[in-house]
Write a protein that holds these residues in place. Structure first.
Motif, mmCIF file in Angstrom:
data_model
loop_
_atom_site.group_PDB
_atom_site.id
_atom_site.type_symbol
_atom_site.label_atom_id
_atom_site.label_comp_id
_atom_site.label_asym_id
_atom_site.label_seq_id
_atom_site.Cartn_x
_atom_site.Cartn_y
_atom_site.Cartn_z
ATOM 1 N N LYS A 163 2.021 2.786 -3.642
ATOM 2 C CA LYS A 163 0.899 3.146 -4.596
ATOM 3 C C LYS A 163 1.494 4.865 -4.814
ATOM 4 O O LYS A 163 1.637 4.978 -3.377
ATOM 5 N N GLN A 220 -4.087 5.248 -2.855
ATOM 6 C CA GLN A 220 -3.984 5.186 -1.535
ATOM 7 C C GLN A 220 -5.474 6.016 -1.125
ATOM 8 O O GLN A 220 -6.357 5.975 -0.617
ATOM 9 N N PHE A 234 0.678 -1.280 0.036
ATOM 10 C CA PHE A 234 -0.150 -0.589 -0.188
ATOM 11 C C PHE A 234 0.416 0.924 0.171
ATOM 12 O O PHE A 234 0.794 2.357 -0.756
ATOM 13 N N ILE A 236 0.317 5.900 7.020
ATOM 14 C CA ILE A 236 -0.640 4.332 6.706
ATOM 15 C C ILE A 236 0.150 3.414 7.816
ATOM 16 O O ILE A 236 -1.044 2.894 7.967
#
Ligand code: ZN
Length: 258
Positions: free
Chosen positions: A199, A204, A196, A244
């Protein structure tokens, strides 16, 4: 006759049929198979327009016939079935009658679309079989299906079959994340979070945004707020990795999921 089956993506199907049409090698009867009904209808409508088009142009070229197609104003194009309900013999008979009537100029093409073939009753299927066995000159059949295994073999053997490759939508990625969160798959989520991070920011945000819209807002307000806060932080920050990481830690330790 041996069944002819090919699996292709949308763009390849268009160029493939464009070649067939411009070389005068168009199949009389083609089955198009795809699980996604919307994708199926869209691609086939485009091929029908190209078939009817005076120049067999890949895109609507504004010719008289393309214009009539856009306005749904073509007498030589008949669609039967709605993709859901059974198609009875009467509908097929109407189709056959209108194709044999003299309202058409002899030179013009006649096209019919059946959505979907698996919805034909047995007698309707037998009626259409006659048309497939001896296709009159200039008649082209487009038969849609979600599952070609449900089509009787006598129909299949008289048609070319195109398996339309289902488009992969971003939604799959979103559902993966949702599954990880809802089923508390912490270990798998660790790997996911590493991917993730790689990306781009836009993707995201898009993933979080879609999950937020799809599931969470209606269920748990705290989680919704947490998603919204994270989206906002990612938008504002030029370094998103920490945000994140924080998101993936909190989302699994949060009592709000229990
Ligand atoms: Zn045209």
């Amino acid at each position: 006759m041996k069944e002819l089956i090919e699996k292709m993506q949308d763009s390849k199907i268009i160029t493939y049929f464009n070649e067939l049409l411009t070389n005068g090698q168009m199949f009389h009867s083609t089955i198009f198979s795809c699980n996604n009904q919307t994708q199926l209808e869209n691609i086939v409508e485009e091929i029908i327009r190209m078939t009817i088009c005076e120049n067999h142009a890949i895109k609507n070229d504004g010719c008289a016939l393309c214009c009539k197609f856009e306005k749904n104003n073509l007498l030589n194009l008949i669609r039967i079935g709605d993709g859901v309900n059974l198609i009875k013999k009467e509908s097929v008979n109407e189709l056959i009658t209108s194709f044999s009537s003299s309202t058409f100029e002899q030179s013009s093409l006649k096209v019919y679309l059946i959505k979907n073939v698996e919805n034909l009753t047995e007698t309707a299927a037998n009626a259409i079989l006659k048309l497939l066995e001896e296709p009159p000159t200039g008649v082209f059949a487009f038969l849609l299906t979600n599952d070609r295994n449900q089509i009787i073999s006598t129909i299949k053997s008289r048609c070319k079959t195109i398996m339309v490759e289902e488009r992969v939508v971003d939604l799959d990625i979103d559902l993966e994340l949702l599954d990880l969160i809802q089923n508390n798959k912490k270990n798998e989520a660790l790997l996911y979070s590493e991917n993730f991070k790689r990306k781009d920011k836009k993707e995201q945000i898009e993933i979080l945004n879609q999950i937020y819209k799809k599931e969470i807002l209606t269920n748990r307000q705290e989680v919704a707020e947490f998603f919204l806060d994270t989206i906002l932080e990612i938008k504002r920050s030029s370094y998103t990795n920490l945000i994140i990481e924080n998101f993936f830690i909190k989302i699994f330790e949060a009592p709000i999921w229990k």
